[in-house]
Design a protein around this motif. Structure first.
Motif, PDB file in Angstrom:
ATOM      1  N   LEU A 202      10.179   2.716   4.061  1.00  0.00           N
ATOM      2  CA  LEU A 202      11.489   3.519   4.098  1.00  0.00           C
ATOM      3  C   LEU A 202      12.231   3.190   5.270  1.00  0.00           C
ATOM      4  N   GLY A 203      11.613   3.427   6.596  1.00  0.00           N
ATOM      5  CA  GLY A 203      12.128   3.265   8.117  1.00  0.00           C
ATOM      6  C   GLY A 203      12.705   1.813   8.194  1.00  0.00           C
TER       7      GLY A 203
ATOM      8  N   GLN B 281       0.897  -1.211  -0.024  1.00  0.00           N
ATOM      9  CA  GLN B 281      -0.047   0.073  -0.105  1.00  0.00           C
ATOM     10  C   GLN B 281       0.916   1.270  -0.062  1.00  0.00           C
ATOM     11  N   GLU B 282       0.705   2.116  -1.084  1.00  0.00           N
ATOM     12  CA  GLU B 282       1.599   3.376  -1.165  1.00  0.00           C
ATOM     13  C   GLU B 282       1.534   4.136   0.132  1.00  0.00           C
ATOM     14  N   GLU B 283       0.548   4.273   0.978  1.00  0.00           N
ATOM     15  CA  GLU B 283       0.555   5.192   2.106  1.00  0.00           C
ATOM     16  C   GLU B 283       1.408   4.570   2.999  1.00  0.00           C
TER      17      GLU B 283
ATOM     18  N   ALA C  80      11.012 -11.557   0.943  1.00  0.00           N
ATOM     19  CA  ALA C  80      10.344 -10.426   0.967  1.00  0.00           C
ATOM     20  C   ALA C  80       9.689 -10.198   2.298  1.00  0.00           C
ATOM     21  N   VAL C  81       9.684  -8.781   2.611  1.00  0.00           N
ATOM     22  CA  VAL C  81       9.101  -8.197   3.696  1.00  0.00           C
ATOM     23  C   VAL C  81       7.953  -7.378   3.013  1.00  0.00           C
ATOM     24  N   LEU C  82       6.640  -7.609   3.681  1.00  0.00           N
ATOM     25  CA  LEU C  82       5.622  -7.010   2.953  1.00  0.00           C
ATOM     26  C   LEU C  82       4.945  -6.104   3.914  1.00  0.00           C
TER      27      LEU C  82
ATOM     28  N   LEU D  46      11.502   1.925  -6.216  1.00  0.00           N
ATOM     29  CA  LEU D  46      11.637   3.373  -6.053  1.00  0.00           C
ATOM     30  C   LEU D  46      10.352   4.272  -6.587  1.00  0.00           C
ATOM     31  N   ALA D  47       9.828   3.230  -7.382  1.00  0.00           N
ATOM     32  CA  ALA D  47       8.537   4.300  -7.768  1.00  0.00           C
ATOM     33  C   ALA D  47       7.187   3.047  -7.640  1.00  0.00           C
ATOM     34  N   PRO D  48       5.935   3.810  -7.483  1.00  0.00           N
ATOM     35  CA  PRO D  48       4.584   2.781  -6.957  1.00  0.00           C
ATOM     36  C   PRO D  48       4.828   1.672  -8.179  1.00  0.00           C
ATOM     37  N   LEU D  49       4.466   0.395  -7.505  1.00  0.00           N
ATOM     38  CA  LEU D  49       4.354  -0.601  -8.669  1.00  0.00           C
ATOM     39  C   LEU D  49       3.647  -1.765  -7.932  1.00  0.00           C
ATOM     40  N   LYS D  50       2.926  -2.546  -9.109  1.00  0.00           N
ATOM     41  CA  LYS D  50       1.873  -3.482  -8.702  1.00  0.00           C
ATOM     42  C   LYS D  50       2.590  -4.625  -7.951  1.00  0.00           C
ATOM     43  N   ILE D  51       1.970  -5.182  -6.628  1.00  0.00           N
ATOM     44  CA  ILE D  51       2.506  -6.289  -5.985  1.00  0.00           C
ATOM     45  C   ILE D  51       3.220  -7.191  -6.830  1.00  0.00           C
ATOM     46  N   GLY D  52       2.577  -7.872  -8.046  1.00  0.00           N
ATOM     47  CA  GLY D  52       3.173  -8.964  -8.349  1.00  0.00           C
ATOM     48  C   GLY D  52       4.427  -8.664  -9.131  1.00  0.00           C
ATOM     49  N   LYS D  53       4.294  -7.376  -9.797  1.00  0.00           N
ATOM     50  CA  LYS D  53       5.655  -6.810 -10.141  1.00  0.00           C
ATOM     51  C   LYS D  53       7.044  -6.751  -9.266  1.00  0.00           C
ATOM     52  N   GLN D  54       6.392  -6.466  -8.270  1.00  0.00           N
ATOM     53  CA  GLN D  54       7.284  -6.232  -7.005  1.00  0.00           C
ATOM     54  C   GLN D  54       8.022  -7.428  -6.429  1.00  0.00           C
ATOM     55  N   PHE D  55       7.245  -8.503  -6.597  1.00  0.00           N
ATOM     56  CA  PHE D  55       7.744 -10.075  -6.390  1.00  0.00           C
ATOM     57  C   PHE D  55       8.499 -10.516  -7.324  1.00  0.00           C
TER      58      PHE D  55
END
Ligand code: HAM
Length: 422
Positions: A343-344, A335-337, A380-382, A360-369
């Motif tokens: 970052l912390g 979730q972008e929020e 992965a830490v979600l 670095l930029a908003p990305l769909k979850i599937g793409k992040q995995f």
């Protein structure tokens, strides 16, 4: 703008291969008790003109600097090492076992295995005249190549003795001051046409038949090799070495025992070369420091060719690179929020010593995995709707746990091992 001939760009994959070679070199040299040193990239031209000799002098990258000094980019380490040791000989306990991994420059014709810039591991032992030092040096040389997954079937150390040729030439009336020129002809024996060699030898009053016969039957030299092979056999390292008097080495300072390493298929140039230079320190110090010495240089260019051509070695190299390039963790921002909290967390994980990446930029979850897989992440830490709980997913098994942030480190240590950071 084109690259200069014989020089290389190191893209990340090339840099990774170079790092692989250099890190193995360092690791094995340390295993044998060698300690690392270095010297300057630029030296006075005379250092090489007077001490290296042979064809190296014609291959120098040399120029006159703004202070009018005739200088040369370093083409090899041995004269520098001899100067360094001769200058502070009393400060060191003998024997010295020193190594270095410098970048060298030689204005050679660019060809397979020979460039104008290359890296070279140097291992040298100073202050020990006996054959046990010769064997220890060959043992580290063999083990260096074994550490890359190369075996007896892949390479051979061809050992020889320059003294045999000194005696041979002396007995046939070759003047001592022409000995180095005579050795240069022997050095080229394998690469030059037979008639050309015959013509050059005739100039020294030596027939090619006499040379060939000597090579066939180097009986006098076999005893020296026996001690060496016995020492190596005691370590289980026999079978890597052969006597071959065609090896004489192109540099002026070698005094007796010399060797070169070649691939068994004879497709490549020499992988490494070295030998004894028992008089160089004395020459360097006007006779004040008379320490015997021996060593070798092993270049990265031919070695890298051989690693690519040998499947078992190529696989080891690839596995090492994959492991080096991989991150440990990928932080998935579901979730972008949650980006600020993410970052912390990224910072905290990096402070603990883990290798961490995130989008670095908003990305769909599937793409992040997908990115996590591509980067070789172990887990992965979600951060998502479960916040302030965090999901930790082991990527190989797909196992997931929901955790509070203060439980994370213990879990990470179970999956990835502890880091050394506080
Ligand atoms: P070298 O035979 O001139 O010896 O070089 C040793 C190794 O460096 C070669 O076998 C090769 O692998 C690599 N090498 C040499 N020239 C090039 C080139 N132009 N491009 C790529 N690789 C190259 C020496 O340098 C001696 N100083 C070694 C030594 C150390 N002897 C005693 N201690």
């Amino acid at each position: 703008m084109q690259l200069l001939p014989g020089f290389r760009d190191f893209y990340p994959e090339d840099c990774a291969r170079r790092n692989y070679i250099l890190s193995r070199w360092r690791e094995v040299a340390r295993r044998y008790g060698f300690v690392e040193y270095d010297g300057p990239v630029l030296e006075p031209y005379e250092l090489y003109q007077k001490k290296s000799g042979g064809e190296l002098v014609g291959q120098l990258f040399d120029f006159v600097d703004k202070g009018g000094r005739h200088v040369a980019m370093r083409p090899e380490m041995t004269p520098t090492l001899a100067r360094m040791v001769a200058a502070r000989e009393r400060d060191f306990k003998k024997p010295l076992k020193w190594f270095c991994i410098p970048q060298f420059f030689r204005y050679e014709k660019q060809q397979r295995g020979r460039l104008r810039e290359f890296y070279q591991l140097n291992c040298d032992i100073i202050g020990e005249a006996g054959p046990s030092a010769d064997a220890e040096l060959l043992a580290v040389l063999i083990d260096l190549l074994r550490s890359f997954g190369l075996q007896k079937e892949d390479f051979v150390v061809r050992v020889s003795d320059r003294n045999a040729w000194t005696q041979f030439a002396g007995a046939r009336g070759v003047a001592p001051e022409r000995l180095l020129d005579f050795l240069a002809v022997i050095d080229k024996l394998e690469r030059a046409p037979r008639e050309e060699t015959a013509r050059k030898l005739a100039d020294f009053g030596v027939s090619i038949e006499a040379v060939e016969q000597f090579l066939e039957d180097p009986a006098a030299e076999a005893t020296g090799l026996k001690t060496l092979t016995e020492d190596l056999a005691a370590r289980g390292l026999d079978g890597f070495v052969e006597l071959d008097l065609r090896i004489v080495r192109g540099l002026a300072y070698y005094t007796g025992f010399v060797f070169e390493v070649f691939d068994r298929n004879k497709k490549e140039r020499a992988l490494a070369g070295g030998g004894r230079y028992d008089k160089l320190l004395s020459l360097m110090s006007d006779g004040k420091v008379g320490l015997p010495a021996l060593g070798f240089g092993m270049g990265d260019v031919v070695l890298d060719n051989l690693l690519r051509e040998t499947p078992a070695a190529a696989a080891l190299c690839q596995a090492w690179i994959a492991q080096q390039h991989a991150v440990d963790l990928y932080v998935v921002i579901a979730q972008e929020e949650r980006r600020a909290q993410a970052l912390g967390l990224v910072q905290q994980l990096r402070d603990w010593g883990y290798r961490v990446d995130y989008p670095l930029a908003p990305l769909k979850i599937g793409k992040q995995f997908q990115a996590a897989e591509n980067l070789g992440a172990s887990a992965a830490v979600l951060l998502g709707e479960e916040w302030p709980q965090i999901k930790l997913k082991t990527l190989a098994t797909r196992a997931e746990v929901l955790l509070h942030r203060d439980e994370l480190r213990t879990h990470l240590e179970q999956i990835l091992g502890a880091t050394t950071r506080p």
